[in-house]
Scaffold this motif. Structure first.
Motif, PDB file in Angstrom:
ATOM      1  N   UNK A  24     -28.423 -18.115 -20.090  1.00 22.77           N
ATOM      2  CA  UNK A  24     -27.609 -18.655 -18.994  1.00 22.77           C
ATOM      3  C   UNK A  24     -26.149 -18.914 -19.364  1.00 22.77           C
ATOM      4  N   UNK A  25     -25.888 -19.452 -20.541  1.00 20.37           N
ATOM      5  CA  UNK A  25     -24.504 -19.739 -20.945  1.00 20.37           C
ATOM      6  C   UNK A  25     -23.709 -18.454 -21.149  1.00 20.37           C
ATOM      7  N   UNK A  26     -24.356 -17.437 -21.682  1.00 17.97           N
ATOM      8  CA  UNK A  26     -23.700 -16.140 -21.885  1.00 17.97           C
ATOM      9  C   UNK A  26     -23.369 -15.517 -20.533  1.00 17.97           C
ATOM     10  N   UNK A  27     -24.326 -15.555 -19.617  1.00 18.63           N
ATOM     11  CA  UNK A  27     -24.110 -14.990 -18.276  1.00 18.63           C
ATOM     12  C   UNK A  27     -22.986 -15.720 -17.553  1.00 18.63           C
ATOM     13  N   UNK A  28     -22.958 -17.032 -17.632  1.00 19.38           N
ATOM     14  CA  UNK A  28     -21.936 -17.823 -16.956  1.00 19.38           C
ATOM     15  C   UNK A  28     -20.545 -17.498 -17.494  1.00 19.38           C
ATOM     16  N   UNK A  29     -20.407 -17.453 -18.813  1.00 22.73           N
ATOM     17  CA  UNK A  29     -19.123 -17.131 -19.434  1.00 22.73           C
ATOM     18  C   UNK A  29     -18.685 -15.715 -19.075  1.00 22.73           C
ATOM     19  N   UNK A  30     -19.610 -14.776 -19.129  1.00 23.61           N
ATOM     20  CA  UNK A  30     -19.311 -13.387 -18.789  1.00 23.61           C
ATOM     21  C   UNK A  30     -18.797 -13.276 -17.357  1.00 23.61           C
ATOM     22  N   UNK A  31     -19.486 -13.904 -16.422  1.00 21.27           N
ATOM     23  CA  UNK A  31     -19.100 -13.820 -15.011  1.00 21.27           C
ATOM     24  C   UNK A  31     -17.753 -14.509 -14.778  1.00 21.27           C
ATOM     25  N   UNK A  32     -17.495 -15.632 -15.441  1.00 21.44           N
ATOM     26  CA  UNK A  32     -16.184 -16.290 -15.322  1.00 21.44           C
ATOM     27  C   UNK A  32     -15.072 -15.361 -15.794  1.00 21.44           C
ATOM     28  N   UNK A  33     -15.295 -14.700 -16.938  1.00 16.62           N
ATOM     29  CA  UNK A  33     -14.277 -13.789 -17.471  1.00 16.62           C
ATOM     30  C   UNK A  33     -14.071 -12.590 -16.545  1.00 16.62           C
ATOM     31  N   UNK A  34     -15.169 -12.053 -16.026  1.00 19.34           N
ATOM     32  CA  UNK A  34     -15.071 -10.918 -15.100  1.00 19.34           C
ATOM     33  C   UNK A  34     -14.331 -11.347 -13.833  1.00 19.34           C
ATOM     34  N   UNK A  35     -14.647 -12.520 -13.311  1.00 20.11           N
ATOM     35  CA  UNK A  35     -13.969 -13.005 -12.102  1.00 20.11           C
ATOM     36  C   UNK A  35     -12.471 -13.218 -12.334  1.00 20.11           C
ATOM     37  N   UNK A  36     -12.100 -13.657 -13.533  1.00 21.53           N
ATOM     38  CA  UNK A  36     -10.687 -13.799 -13.879  1.00 21.53           C
ATOM     39  C   UNK A  36      -9.986 -12.447 -13.800  1.00 21.53           C
ATOM     40  N   UNK A  37     -10.620 -11.428 -14.322  1.00 24.03           N
ATOM     41  CA  UNK A  37     -10.057 -10.074 -14.298  1.00 24.03           C
ATOM     42  C   UNK A  37      -9.957  -9.567 -12.860  1.00 24.03           C
ATOM     43  N   UNK A  38     -11.037  -9.719 -12.100  1.00 15.04           N
ATOM     44  CA  UNK A  38     -11.049  -9.250 -10.714  1.00 15.04           C
ATOM     45  C   UNK A  38      -9.944  -9.930  -9.907  1.00 15.04           C
ATOM     46  N   UNK A  39      -9.774 -11.241 -10.097  1.00 17.29           N
ATOM     47  CA  UNK A  39      -8.760 -11.966  -9.326  1.00 17.29           C
ATOM     48  C   UNK A  39      -7.341 -11.591  -9.732  1.00 17.29           C
ATOM     49  N   UNK A  40      -7.167 -11.015 -10.916  1.00 20.05           N
ATOM     50  CA  UNK A  40      -5.845 -10.595 -11.392  1.00 20.05           C
ATOM     51  C   UNK A  40      -5.545  -9.136 -11.070  1.00 20.05           C
ATOM     52  N   UNK A  41      -6.555  -8.396 -10.643  1.00 21.26           N
ATOM     53  CA  UNK A  41      -6.415  -6.956 -10.399  1.00 21.26           C
ATOM     54  C   UNK A  41      -6.012  -6.679  -8.954  1.00 21.26           C
ATOM     55  N   UNK A  42      -5.547  -5.460  -8.726  1.00 17.41           N
ATOM     56  CA  UNK A  42      -5.331  -4.968  -7.365  1.00 17.41           C
ATOM     57  C   UNK A  42      -6.716  -4.855  -6.734  1.00 17.41           C
ATOM     58  N   UNK A 162     -11.098   4.784 -26.853  1.00 17.31           N
ATOM     59  CA  UNK A 162     -10.964   3.697 -25.882  1.00 17.31           C
ATOM     60  C   UNK A 162      -9.974   2.655 -26.411  1.00 17.31           C
ATOM     61  N   UNK A 163      -9.157   2.132 -25.531  1.00 15.36           N
ATOM     62  CA  UNK A 163      -8.181   1.095 -25.892  1.00 15.36           C
ATOM     63  C   UNK A 163      -8.770  -0.279 -25.598  1.00 15.36           C
ATOM     64  N   UNK A 164      -8.284  -1.294 -26.310  1.00 15.57           N
ATOM     65  CA  UNK A 164      -8.747  -2.663 -26.126  1.00 15.57           C
ATOM     66  C   UNK A 164      -7.655  -3.476 -25.461  1.00 15.57           C
ATOM     67  N   UNK A 165      -8.042  -4.205 -24.425  1.00 12.81           N
ATOM     68  CA  UNK A 165      -7.162  -5.172 -23.760  1.00 12.81           C
ATOM     69  C   UNK A 165      -7.820  -6.529 -23.935  1.00 12.81           C
ATOM     70  N   UNK A 166      -7.083  -7.495 -24.431  1.00 14.57           N
ATOM     71  CA  UNK A 166      -7.648  -8.835 -24.606  1.00 14.57           C
ATOM     72  C   UNK A 166      -7.472  -9.653 -23.333  1.00 14.57           C
ATOM     73  N   UNK A 167      -8.464 -10.443 -23.032  1.00  9.87           N
ATOM     74  CA  UNK A 167      -8.462 -11.247 -21.796  1.00  9.87           C
ATOM     75  C   UNK A 167      -7.214 -12.128 -21.697  1.00  9.87           C
ATOM     76  N   UNK A 168      -6.786 -12.698 -22.818  1.00  9.20           N
ATOM     77  CA  UNK A 168      -5.634 -13.609 -22.763  1.00  9.20           C
ATOM     78  C   UNK A 168      -4.307 -12.887 -22.503  1.00  9.20           C
ATOM     79  N   UNK A 169      -4.319 -11.561 -22.458  1.00  7.81           N
ATOM     80  CA  UNK A 169      -3.093 -10.812 -22.150  1.00  7.81           C
ATOM     81  C   UNK A 169      -2.953 -10.531 -20.645  1.00  7.81           C
ATOM     82  N   UNK A 170      -3.962 -10.965 -19.879  1.00  5.34           N
ATOM     83  CA  UNK A 170      -3.973 -10.719 -18.433  1.00  5.34           C
ATOM     84  C   UNK A 170      -3.370 -11.907 -17.686  1.00  5.34           C
TER      85      UNK A 170
END
Length: 170
Positions: A24-42, A162-170
């Motif tokens: 559960x903690x892994x899923x919650x963190x993963x979804x939070x990070x994904x939602x951060x990306x989605x909200x920052x994207x077009x 494949x290139x790496x983008x770090x979450x904190x760069x978004x």
């Protein structure tokens, strides 16, 4: 913005994984990070990839087809559009629906996030590279069967280009 001009493939964030298989903690963190990306994207460049599987049963009463529980997208996932693509193989680029979307939108740069690093994420990354697309990953928005196997899979993807983008760069 490292997301600019790139399409985000959100792979297999379905309840069968996020609510039944991941901690559960892994899923919650993963979804939070994904939602951060989605909200920052077009919002028009976010593509939700859903894996579909059917169970074929043969018995004396005949043949029946069933679908496992939990194939719907996780209800915690931020949905910003109707770009939902169905796949039935690990490589998302094998989907006719995705190929048609790419052709229509002339897409050539993708960021892969989702599940699982060792399977669909890696197969999709390698498939995209083979097709000549520019492929990137955001490790904080990818889960694996274990941290060790996730790292190994993502390193294999990086070795192939494949290139790496770090979450904190978004």
């Amino acid at each position: 913005n490292p997301l600019e001009g790139r399409y985000i493939l959100v792979i297999d964030i379905q309840e069968i994984w996020t609510k039944q298989k991941l901690e559960p903690a892994v899923a919650e963190s993963l979804i939070q990070n994904i939602n951060t990306i989605i909200s920052s994207a077009d919002s028009g460049k976010v593509i939700y990839i859903e894996s579909v599987a059917a169970n074929l049963s043969l018995n004396f009463n005949g043949i029946s087809v069933g679908f496992p529980e939990g194939l719907q997208l996780d209800d915690r996932l931020l949905i910003v559009n109707s770009n939902k693509i169905i796949k039935n193989k690990p490589n998302s680029f094998s989907s006719e629906q995705l190929r048609a979307f790419i052709k229509t939108h002339q897409a050539s740069e993708f960021i892969i996030i989702g599940l699982l690093a060792e399977h669909c994420v890696l197969k999709t990354l390698l498939g995209g590279l083979k097709l000549g697309y520019k492929m990137s990953i955001i490790p904080e928005a990818i889960a694996g069967e274990s941290e060790e196997s996730k790292t190994k899979a993502l390193n294999a993807a990086k070795e192939k280009g494949a290139k790496v983008i770090l979450l904190n760069s978004i």
